[in-house]
Design an enzyme around this catalytic site. Structure first.
Site, PDB file in Angstrom:
ATOM      1  N   PRO A  14      28.498  31.381  53.273  1.00  0.00           N
ATOM      2  CA  PRO A  14      28.694  31.743  51.886  1.00  0.00           C
ATOM      3  C   PRO A  14      28.301  30.308  51.020  1.00  0.00           C
ATOM      4  CG  PRO A  14      30.836  30.913  52.831  1.00  0.00           C
ATOM      5  CD  PRO A  14      30.044  31.101  53.942  1.00  0.00           C
TER       6      PRO A  14
ATOM      7  N   ASN B 230      29.854  12.308  49.249  1.00  0.00           N
ATOM      8  CA  ASN B 230      30.161  13.143  50.025  1.00  0.00           C
ATOM      9  C   ASN B 230      30.137  12.696  51.574  1.00  0.00           C
ATOM     10  OD1 ASN B 230      29.631  14.776  47.691  1.00  0.00           O
ATOM     11  ND2 ASN B 230      30.506  16.513  49.038  1.00  0.00           N
TER      12      ASN B 230
ATOM     13  N   THR C 245      35.827   8.780  44.179  1.00  0.00           N
ATOM     14  CA  THR C 245      34.756   9.248  44.445  1.00  0.00           C
ATOM     15  C   THR C 245      33.743   9.480  43.478  1.00  0.00           C
ATOM     16  OG1 THR C 245      34.356  11.613  44.508  1.00  0.00           O
ATOM     17  CG2 THR C 245      36.126  11.367  43.465  1.00  0.00           C
ATOM     18  N   ASP C 246      32.479   9.608  43.910  1.00  0.00           N
ATOM     19  CA  ASP C 246      31.376   9.550  42.722  1.00  0.00           C
ATOM     20  C   ASP C 246      31.638  10.883  41.783  1.00  0.00           C
ATOM     21  OD1 ASP C 246      30.932  11.699  44.245  1.00  0.00           O
ATOM     22  OD2 ASP C 246      28.756  11.201  44.921  1.00  0.00           O
ATOM     23  N   GLU C 247      32.304  11.775  42.205  1.00  0.00           N
ATOM     24  CA  GLU C 247      32.521  12.968  41.310  1.00  0.00           C
ATOM     25  C   GLU C 247      33.348  12.460  40.228  1.00  0.00           C
ATOM     26  OE1 GLU C 247      33.917  16.294  43.250  1.00  0.00           O
ATOM     27  OE2 GLU C 247      33.123  15.792  45.145  1.00  0.00           O
TER      28      GLU C 247
ATOM     29  N   TYR D 257      40.184  18.246  40.437  1.00  0.00           N
ATOM     30  CA  TYR D 257      40.024  17.080  41.379  1.00  0.00           C
ATOM     31  C   TYR D 257      39.609  15.758  40.897  1.00  0.00           C
ATOM     32  CZ  TYR D 257      38.290  14.460  45.212  1.00  0.00           C
ATOM     33  OH  TYR D 257      37.809  13.300  45.798  1.00  0.00           O
TER      34      TYR D 257
ATOM     35  N   SER E 143      41.742  14.109  38.400  1.00  0.00           N
ATOM     36  CA  SER E 143      42.682  13.416  38.921  1.00  0.00           C
ATOM     37  C   SER E 143      42.323  11.983  39.501  1.00  0.00           C
ATOM     38  CB  SER E 143      43.447  14.247  39.793  1.00  0.00           C
ATOM     39  OG  SER E 143      42.573  14.540  40.973  1.00  0.00           O
ATOM     40  N   LYS E 144      41.078  12.090  40.046  1.00  0.00           N
ATOM     41  CA  LYS E 144      40.904  10.800  40.690  1.00  0.00           C
ATOM     42  C   LYS E 144      40.396   9.752  39.616  1.00  0.00           C
ATOM     43  CE  LYS E 144      40.199  10.220  44.660  1.00  0.00           C
ATOM     44  NZ  LYS E 144      40.896   9.670  45.577  1.00  0.00           N
TER      45      LYS E 144
HETATM   46  P1  NAD Z   1      41.526  14.800  53.606  1.00  0.00           P
HETATM   47  O1  NAD Z   1      42.044  15.883  52.568  1.00  0.00           O
HETATM   48  O2  NAD Z   1      41.046  15.133  54.707  1.00  0.00           O
HETATM   49  O3  NAD Z   1      42.958  14.159  53.772  1.00  0.00           O
HETATM   50  C1  NAD Z   1      44.033  13.555  52.872  1.00  0.00           C
HETATM   51  C2  NAD Z   1      45.046  13.032  53.552  1.00  0.00           C
HETATM   52  O4  NAD Z   1      46.196  12.571  52.839  1.00  0.00           O
HETATM   53  C3  NAD Z   1      45.734  14.094  54.633  1.00  0.00           C
HETATM   54  O5  NAD Z   1      45.992  13.470  55.874  1.00  0.00           O
HETATM   55  C4  NAD Z   1      47.196  14.414  54.051  1.00  0.00           C
HETATM   56  O6  NAD Z   1      48.054  14.787  54.559  1.00  0.00           O
HETATM   57  C5  NAD Z   1      47.330  13.212  53.109  1.00  0.00           C
HETATM   58  N1  NAD Z   1      48.351  13.251  51.996  1.00  0.00           N
HETATM   59  C6  NAD Z   1      47.824  14.197  50.883  1.00  0.00           C
HETATM   60  N2  NAD Z   1      49.114  14.041  50.055  1.00  0.00           N
HETATM   61  C7  NAD Z   1      49.815  12.933  50.530  1.00  0.00           C
HETATM   62  C8  NAD Z   1      50.832  12.305  49.970  1.00  0.00           C
HETATM   63  N3  NAD Z   1      51.555  12.649  48.780  1.00  0.00           N
HETATM   64  N4  NAD Z   1      51.393  11.191  50.458  1.00  0.00           N
HETATM   65  C9  NAD Z   1      50.899  10.885  51.751  1.00  0.00           C
HETATM   66  N5  NAD Z   1      49.786  11.391  52.395  1.00  0.00           N
HETATM   67  C10 NAD Z   1      49.270  12.571  51.637  1.00  0.00           C
HETATM   68  O7  NAD Z   1      40.838  13.619  52.679  1.00  0.00           O
HETATM   69  P2  NAD Z   1      39.536  13.120  53.016  1.00  0.00           P
HETATM   70  O8  NAD Z   1      38.521  13.806  52.796  1.00  0.00           O
HETATM   71  O9  NAD Z   1      39.523  12.334  54.299  1.00  0.00           O
HETATM   72  O10 NAD Z   1      39.467  11.938  51.598  1.00  0.00           O
HETATM   73  C11 NAD Z   1      40.345  10.799  51.639  1.00  0.00           C
HETATM   74  C12 NAD Z   1      39.892  10.254  50.352  1.00  0.00           C
HETATM   75  O11 NAD Z   1      38.821   9.820  50.021  1.00  0.00           O
HETATM   76  C13 NAD Z   1      40.612  10.899  49.253  1.00  0.00           C
HETATM   77  O12 NAD Z   1      41.304  10.211  48.490  1.00  0.00           O
HETATM   78  C14 NAD Z   1      39.292  11.600  48.530  1.00  0.00           C
HETATM   79  O13 NAD Z   1      39.664  11.737  47.239  1.00  0.00           O
HETATM   80  C15 NAD Z   1      38.268  10.475  48.964  1.00  0.00           C
HETATM   81  N6  NAD Z   1      36.846  11.013  48.917  1.00  0.00           N
HETATM   82  C16 NAD Z   1      36.575  11.787  50.082  1.00  0.00           C
HETATM   83  C17 NAD Z   1      35.315  12.425  50.091  1.00  0.00           C
HETATM   84  C18 NAD Z   1      34.890  13.388  51.015  1.00  0.00           C
HETATM   85  O14 NAD Z   1      33.550  13.608  50.870  1.00  0.00           O
HETATM   86  N7  NAD Z   1      35.723  13.720  51.813  1.00  0.00           N
HETATM   87  C19 NAD Z   1      34.380  11.912  49.244  1.00  0.00           C
HETATM   88  C20 NAD Z   1      34.555  10.838  48.133  1.00  0.00           C
HETATM   89  C21 NAD Z   1      35.999  10.302  48.230  1.00  0.00           C
HETATM   90  P1  TYD Z   2      32.309  20.563  49.277  1.00  0.00           P
HETATM   91  O1  TYD Z   2      32.116  20.392  50.562  1.00  0.00           O
HETATM   92  O2  TYD Z   2      33.457  21.138  48.752  1.00  0.00           O
HETATM   93  O3  TYD Z   2      32.315  19.150  48.683  1.00  0.00           O
HETATM   94  P2  TYD Z   2      32.109  18.753  46.924  1.00  0.00           P
HETATM   95  O4  TYD Z   2      32.439  20.109  46.112  1.00  0.00           O
HETATM   96  O5  TYD Z   2      33.358  17.834  46.680  1.00  0.00           O
HETATM   97  O6  TYD Z   2      30.751  18.219  46.690  1.00  0.00           O
HETATM   98  O7  TYD Z   2      30.980  21.325  48.648  1.00  0.00           O
HETATM   99  C1  TYD Z   2      29.760  20.711  49.010  1.00  0.00           C
HETATM  100  C2  TYD Z   2      28.900  21.491  48.068  1.00  0.00           C
HETATM  101  O8  TYD Z   2      28.753  22.696  48.875  1.00  0.00           O
HETATM  102  C3  TYD Z   2      28.880  22.007  46.768  1.00  0.00           C
HETATM  103  O9  TYD Z   2      27.810  22.163  45.901  1.00  0.00           O
HETATM  104  C4  TYD Z   2      29.785  23.360  46.891  1.00  0.00           C
HETATM  105  C5  TYD Z   2      28.968  23.988  48.120  1.00  0.00           C
HETATM  106  N1  TYD Z   2      29.730  24.990  48.893  1.00  0.00           N
HETATM  107  C6  TYD Z   2      29.054  26.039  49.361  1.00  0.00           C
HETATM  108  O10 TYD Z   2      28.066  26.368  48.701  1.00  0.00           O
HETATM  109  N2  TYD Z   2      29.900  26.916  50.047  1.00  0.00           N
HETATM  110  C7  TYD Z   2      31.031  26.774  50.496  1.00  0.00           C
HETATM  111  O11 TYD Z   2      31.765  27.587  51.215  1.00  0.00           O
HETATM  112  C8  TYD Z   2      31.690  25.558  50.103  1.00  0.00           C
HETATM  113  C9  TYD Z   2      33.062  24.799  50.654  1.00  0.00           C
HETATM  114  C10 TYD Z   2      31.035  24.646  49.357  1.00  0.00           C
END
Ligand code: NAD
Ligand code: TYD
Length: 367
Positions: free
Chosen positions: A229, A203, A134-136, A174, A177-178
């Site tokens: 919220p 995101n 992730t970019d985070e 988070y 850990s990444k």
């Molecule tokens: P998500 O939370 O929707 O899905 C995570 C999946 O991993 C779930 O299906 C869960 O059951 C599975 N999982 C969790 N722990 C596990 C384990 N111990 N063993 C096997 N499976 C397990 O997450 P997402 O939003 O789809 O994100 C996927 C990846 O992309 C993650 O690594 C996240 O850090 C990365 N990522 C997500 C975003 C975003 O905007 N969603 C942005 C940047 C990076």
């Molecule tokens: P989120 O979707 O949790 O992604 P990330 O924190 O990984 O970027 O949140 C996106 C942005 O929205 C972040 O600045 C937090 C804000 N946010 C709210 O303002 N209200 C909410 O209820 C949530 C879930 C997020």
């Protein structure tokens, strides 16, 4: 046939990736490994029922025997690791599980892949491992002095962005850990010559996203006339990437990215949270004709602890080396996303019953 072992393939991005691969190629078999935490949902994969090229394994990436067995049995050419705990607010509440899954789970997967792929001569054949990061991990950027009404920089050429060379500086449990997992992936490459590559994306949004993240939570609440919220002043900025664009990037990097490298993936769609929430209100109102969905639903609530101010990606490397470009402008992707949530009320109903209600109370009541 090429075999992809995808972890976390029942989650938001993972399931979109599996559907993308099997929907666009017939030379691919997917072994989908998922522990089915609260975020994993087999309903995302319902359209694959009976498809012999999709094999689902209910297993945990931290389980040494299960991972070794899957690698021996299915002999994947490519492993893509999506499995993770992914929500910042949950990591603030309960950081330990983020270290367990995101760090130790990744270390376990790397260990098992290395053992399975080692050719005994210091090589790993044509195998490839992609870590979805992730970019985070880069930390936070400042908001430029001049911004457009949507929150994007008024002068993009003069703004700062995350590059692959930007030092890692994570703030939340988070992102810590990444970042830690990324260092292990790099260590495996640099120490053992392990064939890995890392993507760091901004995101994501789109179909099948669990309504704990900003966009699906706001769509869901707006439809129920619940408060929306907004944390703090709502001027935090994220760089939104439509999930389908991300899936194309992962596929390209997994097969063609240079080993040992990092590729940033971003949508060139920086938007402030207030702009996102206002856009959702007006789009949902238009799509439903429900005049009660107005900006009166917005409520500013206590800010998130350690809330990163801005993320912004420079996706130059993936464009120059692999020809990838984001294709979906936020204003187009958000319409498609809202349409998907309106067309799939049972999916929303199933994921928001039960434990979701308790989560919502815990996170938002009295905030
Ligand atoms: P998500 O939370 O929707 O899905 C995570 C999946 O991993 C779930 O299906 C869960 O059951 C599975 N999982 C969790 N722990 C596990 C384990 N111990 N063993 C096997 N499976 C397990 O997450 P997402 O939003 O789809 O994100 C996927 C990846 O992309 C993650 O690594 C996240 O850090 C990365 N990522 C997500 C975003 C975003 O905007 N969603 C942005 C940047 C990076
Ligand atoms: P989120 O979707 O949790 O992604 P990330 O924190 O990984 O970027 O949140 C996106 C942005 O929205 C972040 O600045 C937090 C804000 N946010 C709210 O303002 N209200 C909410 O209820 C949530 C879930 C997020």
């Amino acid at each position: 046939m090429k075999t992809f072992l995808v972890t976390g393939g029942a989650g938001f991005i993972g399931s979109n990736f599996v559907l993308h691969l099997l929907g666009t190629r017939d030379d691919v078999r997917v072994v989908n490994v998922d522990a089915l935490t609260y975020a994993g949902n087999l309903e995302n994969l319902a359209s694959l029922e009976g498809n012999p090229n999709h094999i689902f394994l209910h297993a945990d990436i931290r389980d040494r025997d299960a991972m070794a067995q899957a690698l021996t049995q299915y002999q994947p050419d490519v492993v893509v690791n999506f499995a993770a705990e992914s929500h910042v607010d949950r990591s603030i509440e309960n950081p330990g599980v983020f270290a367990d899954t995101n760090v130790m789970g990744t270390v376990n997967l790397l260990t098992c892949c290395r053992a399975a792929w080692d050719d005994g001569k210091g090589g790993f054949g044509d195998h490839r491992y992609l870590q979805v990061s992730t970019d985070e991990v880069y930390g936070a950027l400042q908001i430029p002095e001049a911004v457009n009404p949507d929150g994007s920089p008024a002068d993009p050429a003069g703004a700062t962005y995350f590059h692959e060379t930007t030092p890692l500086s994570p703030h939340s449990p988070y992102s810590a850990s990444k970042a830690s997992a990324d260092f292990f992936v790099r260590a495996w490459h640099d120490t053992y010559g392990f064939p890995s590559v890392i993507t760091r994306c901004s995101n994501n949004y789109g179909p099948y996203q669990f309504p704990e993240k900003l966009i699906p939570l706001m769509i869901h609440n707006a439809l129920l006339h619940r408060e929306l919220p907004v944390y703090g002043d709502g001027l935090n900025v994220r760089d939104w990437l439509y999930v389908e664009d991300h899936c194309r990037a992962i596929e390209l990097v997994a097969e063609h990215g240079r080993l040992g490298e990092v590729y940033n993936v971003g949508g060139h769609n920086e938007r402030s949270n207030m702009y996102i929430v206002r856009t959702i209100i007006s789009e949902v109102r238009q799509a439903t004709g429900d005049a009660a969905i107005t900006e009166n639903l917005i409520r500013h609530v206590t800010d998130r602890k350690g809330h990163d101010r801005r993320y912004g990606i420079a996706p130059n490397k993936i464009r120059e080396e692999l020809g990838w470009e984001p294709q979906t402008r936020f204003e187009v992707g958000i319409k498609k996303t809202i349409r998907w949530y309106l067309d799939n009320p049972e999916w929303v109903e199933h994921v928001t019953s039960g434990a979701y209600q308790q989560y919502y109370e815990r996170m938002y009541a009295g905030r």
